[in-house]
Scaffold this active site. Structure first.
Site, PDB file in Angstrom:
ATOM      1  CE  LYS A  29      49.852  79.750 -17.652  1.00 42.15           C
ATOM      2  NZ  LYS A  29      49.316  80.198 -16.396  1.00 42.15           N
ATOM      3  NE  ARG A  77      40.735  79.242 -26.271  1.00 42.41           N
ATOM      4  CZ  ARG A  77      41.513  79.514 -25.205  1.00 42.41           C
ATOM      5  NH1 ARG A  77      42.588  78.799 -24.960  1.00 42.41           N
ATOM      6  NH2 ARG A  77      41.232  80.522 -24.412  1.00 42.41           N
ATOM      7  NE  ARG A 102      40.999  86.131 -21.421  1.00 41.22           N
ATOM      8  CZ  ARG A 102      40.499  85.304 -22.359  1.00 41.22           C
ATOM      9  NH1 ARG A 102      39.434  85.658 -23.049  1.00 41.22           N
ATOM     10  NH2 ARG A 102      41.061  84.144 -22.591  1.00 41.22           N
ATOM     11  NE  ARG A 133      47.240  85.071 -12.084  1.00 39.23           N
ATOM     12  CZ  ARG A 133      46.245  84.204 -12.173  1.00 39.23           C
ATOM     13  NH1 ARG A 133      45.296  84.196 -11.276  1.00 39.23           N
ATOM     14  NH2 ARG A 133      46.192  83.361 -13.167  1.00 39.23           N
ATOM     15  NE  ARG A 143      36.877  80.660 -22.115  1.00 38.49           N
ATOM     16  CZ  ARG A 143      38.061  80.662 -21.515  1.00 38.49           C
ATOM     17  NH1 ARG A 143      38.828  79.589 -21.535  1.00 38.49           N
ATOM     18  NH2 ARG A 143      38.476  81.742 -20.888  1.00 38.49           N
TER      19      ARG A 143
END
Ligand code: IMP
Ligand code: MG
Length: 371
Positions: free
Chosen positions: A195, A309, A327, A270, A315
């Site tokens: 995005k 990633r 998630r 949201r 992370r």
């Protein structure tokens, strides 16, 4: 509350489903008072009346019959040309009380035809009930027994009423309005869908202002703005920042850009209540969300992307498949309502988010060009 487009014209929210139902309740009460000692025939004039009749008779608790007719023009043999006739009258109406249920009375031409047609049908009585009425346009000396809601002389759609065939399916009534000047896009996509990359490109191409909720939050907190400090108190307590705080922050961002061609909203809304607040806010400016554009990427592919990633990024939440799936689940449950919210306004545009970055930009552009 929003602006919608039908063919070439724009319509804004005007009368809610609840208000319509209230008006019908009141109509039903009045008609029932007058007709409770007999069995009236409720006669709907198609097409526009179908929702009104359905809701009206469901609220009517006395004996009644229900029928529909259509007014059709045919070329008369006399010199006046067009003559209207009723198509579909199956009942013997002689001696009966007929209550015409009209969706809207505007000039009264249709009503005139109805009075003419029933003149020699030997009814016991003919009563007219209309859900909507435009008193400023109605110039005829014809009697209307029951009026639901009087409205100004502006074209409306929804609740059975159409503009050139469209709009009959809406539960609410929308009123003709001028064309919004902004292009406002809600950009959506699951974590890892790309995005951010696409938003950067699209804002340049279309001259839009990109508002990322995450950035807005970080800015307000870092600069200790009044709203930032307020948001902080919730976050420190482990609570979600309430919608009204988030909405205020967003409004401040919008107001910083009074000359914008429009906005790309990223990470907002949201929740449905945020979406409604945004719609109302834009509506007050005569603007609207042009569309929700969502990057659609299969979950398995994204999990793979994020895990890859995670091999190089630090992370920890990018390294645990269960956490990543979690998630996604959150994304799906939270956004499903929004997808539905915009779909109901005919404003949801899904774009295939798999493939080459430039290719995806092209797909997104195809949608943006239409909005
Ligand atoms: P009349 O002018 O009272 O004869 O109304 C004629 C017909 O025009 C109505 O039965 C509706 O089908 C249509 N009409 C009038 N005003 C509106 C409007 O605001 N929206 C949609 N249809 C309308
Ligand atoms: Mg009509």
């Amino acid at each position: 509350m929003s602006i919608i487009k039908l063919h070439d014209k724009y319509f804004k929210s005007y009368i809610s489903d609840e208000q319509i139902q209230e008006a019908i309740k009141s109509l039903v009460k009045q008609v029932y008072e007058d007709c409770k000692d007999e069995t009236p025939i409720f006669l709907g004039i198609l097409n526009g009346c179908f929702m009104f009749v359905a809701d009206f008779v469901r609220k009517y608790n006395g004996d009644c019959e229900v029928s529909f007719v259509k007014l059709a023009s045919y070329q008369g043999t006399n010199s006046t040309g067009k003559i209207k006739q009723l198509v579909g009258v199956n009942e013997d109406l002689e001696g009966r009380t007929v209550v015409i249920l009209e969706d809207i009375i505007d000039t009264g031409n249709t009503l005139q035809e109805i009075y003419n047609i029933f003149k020699d049908k030997k009814l016991k009585q003919l009563k007219i009930a209309t859900l909507f009425f435009k008193p400023d346009v109605f110039k005829k000396a014809l009697h209307i027994d029951y009026v639901g809601i009087s409205i100004p002389d502006k074209f409306i759609v929804g609740y059975g009423l159409d503009y050139d065939g469209l709009g009959r399916n809406f539960a609410d009534i929308y009123q003709l309005t001028s064309k919004p000047t902004m292009t406002n896009i809600v950009l959506f996509g699951p974590p890892g869908a790309g995005k951010g990359t696409q938003a950067t490109f699209l804002k340049e191409k279309y001259g839009l202002v990109h508002i990322s909720t995450g950035d807005v939050f970080r800015y307000n907190i870092k600069n200790e703005t009044e709203l930032g400090i307020l948001a902080r108190t919730f976050m420190d307590g482990g609570d979600l920042v309430p919608d009204d705080v988030t909405i205020k922050m967003l409004k401040t961002e919008i107001e910083k850009n009074p000359d914008a061609n429009g906005f790309i909203f990223d990470g907002f809304p949201r929740t449905e209540s945020q979406a409604k607040a945004l719609d109302q806010y834009l509506l007050d400016k005569g603007e609207a969300i042009s569309g929700m554009v969502a990057l659609e990427v299969p979950e398995d592919l994204l999990v793979q992307r994020i895990l890859n990633r995670g091999k190089t990024s630090e992370r920890p939440d990018d390294q645990d498949e269960a956490k990543i799936r979690n998630r996604f689940n959150e994304y799906k449950t939270k956004t499903a309502v929004l997808k539905e919210y915009y779909q109901n306004q005919n404003k949801y545009f899904g774009v295939n988010g798999v493939g080459d970055i430039n290719e995806i930009t092209k797909r997104l552009s195809n949608v943006f060009d239409k909005l």
